[in-house]
Motif scaffolding. Structure first.
Motif, short mmCIF file in Angstrom:
data_model
loop_
_atom_site.label_atom_id
_atom_site.label_comp_id
_atom_site.label_asym_id
_atom_site.label_seq_id
_atom_site.Cartn_x
_atom_site.Cartn_y
_atom_site.Cartn_z
N PRO A 1 0.82 -1.22 0.00
CA PRO A 1 0.00 0.00 0.00
C PRO A 1 0.86 1.27 0.00
N SER A 2 0.22 2.39 -0.31
CA SER A 2 0.85 3.69 -0.20
C SER A 2 0.39 4.46 1.03
N PHE A 3 -0.72 4.02 1.63
CA PHE A 3 -1.22 4.67 2.84
C PHE A 3 -1.53 3.61 3.89
N VAL A 4 -1.12 3.90 5.12
CA VAL A 4 -1.36 3.00 6.26
C VAL A 4 -2.00 3.80 7.39
N PHE A 5 -3.03 3.23 7.98
CA PHE A 5 -3.66 3.82 9.16
C PHE A 5 -3.48 2.85 10.31
N LEU A 6 -2.84 3.30 11.40
CA LEU A 6 -2.56 2.43 12.54
C LEU A 6 -3.09 3.03 13.83
N THR A 7 -3.49 2.18 14.74
CA THR A 7 -3.84 2.59 16.09
C THR A 7 -3.13 1.69 17.09
N TYR A 8 -2.47 2.34 18.05
CA TYR A 8 -1.84 1.65 19.18
C TYR A 8 -2.61 2.03 20.44
N ALA A 9 -3.36 1.09 21.01
CA ALA A 9 -4.27 1.41 22.11
C ALA A 9 -4.00 0.64 23.40
N TRP A 10 -3.01 -0.27 23.39
CA TRP A 10 -2.78 -1.11 24.57
C TRP A 10 -2.61 -0.30 25.84
N GLN A 11 -1.78 0.74 25.79
CA GLN A 11 -1.48 1.52 26.99
C GLN A 11 -2.73 2.24 27.52
N PHE A 12 -3.65 2.60 26.64
CA PHE A 12 -4.89 3.24 27.08
C PHE A 12 -5.74 2.28 27.90
N PHE A 13 -5.92 1.07 27.39
CA PHE A 13 -6.76 0.10 28.10
C PHE A 13 -6.16 -0.29 29.45
N VAL A 14 -4.86 -0.52 29.46
CA VAL A 14 -4.22 -0.92 30.72
C VAL A 14 -4.31 0.20 31.75
N ALA A 15 -4.02 1.42 31.33
CA ALA A 15 -4.06 2.54 32.27
C ALA A 15 -5.48 2.82 32.76
N ARG A 16 -6.46 2.61 31.92
CA ARG A 16 -7.84 2.89 32.32
C ARG A 16 -8.33 1.93 33.40
N TYR A 17 -7.84 0.69 33.37
CA TYR A 17 -8.41 -0.31 34.27
C TYR A 17 -7.39 -0.91 35.25
N SER A 18 -6.17 -0.40 35.30
CA SER A 18 -5.15 -0.97 36.18
C SER A 18 -4.55 0.11 37.07
N VAL A 19 -4.09 -0.30 38.23
CA VAL A 19 -3.35 0.60 39.12
C VAL A 19 -1.90 0.62 38.66
N LEU A 20 -1.41 1.78 38.27
CA LEU A 20 -0.06 1.91 37.76
C LEU A 20 0.72 2.95 38.55
N THR A 21 1.98 2.67 38.81
CA THR A 21 2.87 3.69 39.35
C THR A 21 3.32 4.60 38.21
N GLU A 22 3.90 5.73 38.56
CA GLU A 22 4.39 6.64 37.53
C GLU A 22 5.49 5.98 36.71
N SER A 23 6.34 5.19 37.37
CA SER A 23 7.41 4.52 36.63
C SER A 23 6.85 3.46 35.68
N GLU A 24 5.78 2.77 36.10
CA GLU A 24 5.15 1.78 35.22
C GLU A 24 4.53 2.46 34.01
N TRP A 25 3.89 3.61 34.22
CA TRP A 25 3.31 4.34 33.10
C TRP A 25 4.42 4.84 32.17
N ALA A 26 5.51 5.34 32.73
CA ALA A 26 6.62 5.80 31.91
C ALA A 26 7.18 4.67 31.07
N SER A 27 7.23 3.47 31.65
CA SER A 27 7.71 2.30 30.90
C SER A 27 6.77 1.97 29.75
N MET A 28 5.46 2.12 29.96
CA MET A 28 4.50 1.85 28.90
C MET A 28 4.63 2.86 27.77
N VAL A 29 4.83 4.12 28.13
CA VAL A 29 5.02 5.15 27.10
C VAL A 29 6.28 4.85 26.30
#
Length: 379
Positions: A67-95
């Motif tokens: 293809p000449s055009f690609v549309f991508l979505t990366y959503a894993w970190q959104f779902f985990v952060a929405r429903y999990s208890v994360l420390t700031e370092s854990e969030w930084a690791s996900m980013v």
């Protein structure tokens, strides 16, 4: 006819996307897609391999379709952060993880990226219970900040106006006037749009299914990383793609859950709404991004979605969608296009790509992958 293929690991089935009727079709292109699905099962919304699945599946699809055009979505970190208890370092690791994954795709594919963050996240504070009103208040798992009120009484409005957790109550006509140019079915727009203060969620009938830990932060601006030109508002991003797609292979990449403060690429501010209204990660935000026009009222927050969920409903594999959105970014491109992502339904409906492969997940339950082939005649 658009074709949909569900791969549930143990079996594959093909359907007419519009009717949901099972069909049997065959072609080299379809075999390439179905073999890819069998080779790349989706790990799940909470699995840290979810974003890697996006990159690997997209690279395989590029190798098979060019293809000449690609549309991508990366959503894993959104779902985990929405429903999990994360420390700031854990969030930084996900980013850091999603940063590396997107960069891997760009380096391996050679596509010019346009990377957009959907907005940051903040800790959940509390629910606003609107289940005992005289009228009917509705929201969905897509929305954190908004709910719709139908047939509300004077007592309902007085009660809501007195709640400090409610930021504003917007009558239908006022909401429509803010986006006067928007098309959409007026009957879907609730009589009142309820707007929560940051950190709060409306608890409505059929609302939050799981214990929430973080919610989308206020996002009047979202981050945009691109070398293709300027885009001061979310409605300008489509124009960047259109202006260069004839001579440049472009990947429009959406990274969920990241805002101005934690977006790891060099970026600029991109307006994400109008006036007091800003988009949450939702169908409206995606459609606005991919069409270049505000898309607020097609499936507005709080509409009576259950009235359309009948046996006669078309596009039964596409969630609440009742038709394929018009003039999306890939549908207007003559060259070949693909979409891959771990945000279900959005990939095949909001992109308009020739071929889409997405997670077939509903309310975080992993049911496999869904491939959609909108067109098979491009050479």
């Amino acid at each position: 006819m658009s074709l949909a293929v569900i791969d549930a690991r143990e079996w594959q089935r093909m359907f007419d996307l519009r009717t949901g009727v099972r069909v049997e079709e065959d072609s080299p292109l379809l075999r390439m897609v179905t073999e890819l699905q069998a080779r790349r099962p989706y790990p799940g919304d909470f699995d840290d391999a979810g974003n890697r699945w996006v990159t690997d599946t997209a690279l395989d699809l590029i190798a098979g379709y060019d293809p000449s055009f690609v549309f991508l979505t990366y959503a894993w970190q959104f779902f985990v952060a929405r429903y999990s208890v994360l420390t700031e370092s854990e969030w930084a690791s996900m980013v850091s993880s999603v940063y590396e994954e997107v960069n891997r795709f760009v380096a391996r594919s050679g596509f010019t990226p346009v990377i957009v963050g959907t907005g940051g996240m903040i800790p959940f504070v509390d629910f606003i219970d609107v289940t005992r009103l005289d009228g009917l208040a509705l929201s969905t798992h897509w929305s954190a900040r908004h709910a719709g009120l139908h047939d509300g009484s004077r007592r309902d409005l007085e009660y809501l106006a007195a709640l400090p957790e409610v930021e504003r109550i917007v009558p239908r006509d006022e909401f429509r006037s803010l986006f006067a140019e928007c098309r959409g079915d007026a009957f879907r727009i609730p009589e009142y749009l309820l707007v929560a203060r940051p950190g709060y969620l409306f608890h409505t009938v059929g609302g939050a299914f799981r214990k929430v830990r973080r919610v989308p932060a206020p996002a009047h601006a979202i981050p945009l990383a691109t070398t293709l030109g300027e885009a001061s508002a979310i409605t300008d991003v489509r124009g960047l793609v259109d202006s260069r797609i004839s001579d440049t292979k472009i990947a429009l990449i959406v990274v969920e859950g990241l805002g101005m403060d934690d977006f790891p690429w060099p970026h600029r501010r991109c307006g994400n709404g109008r006036g007091w209204f800003y988009y949450e990660p939702s169908d409206a935000q995606y459609l606005t991004l991919t069409t270049g026009r505000h898309k607020v009222f097609e499936y507005p927050t709080g509409y009576k979605y259950f009235k359309e969920d009948t046996e006669e409903k078309e596009y039964p594999l596409s969630g609440f969608f009742t038709s394929v959105p018009e003039d999306t970014v890939a549908s207007g491109i003559e060259a070949r296009s693909i979409a891959v992502g771990n945000r279900s339904m959005i990939m095949h409906m909001a992109s308009g790509a020739d071929i889409s492969i997405e997670c077939f997940a509903r309310n975080l339950f992993n049911q496999g992958t869904l491939a959609v082939v909108h067109r098979m005649d491009k050479v």
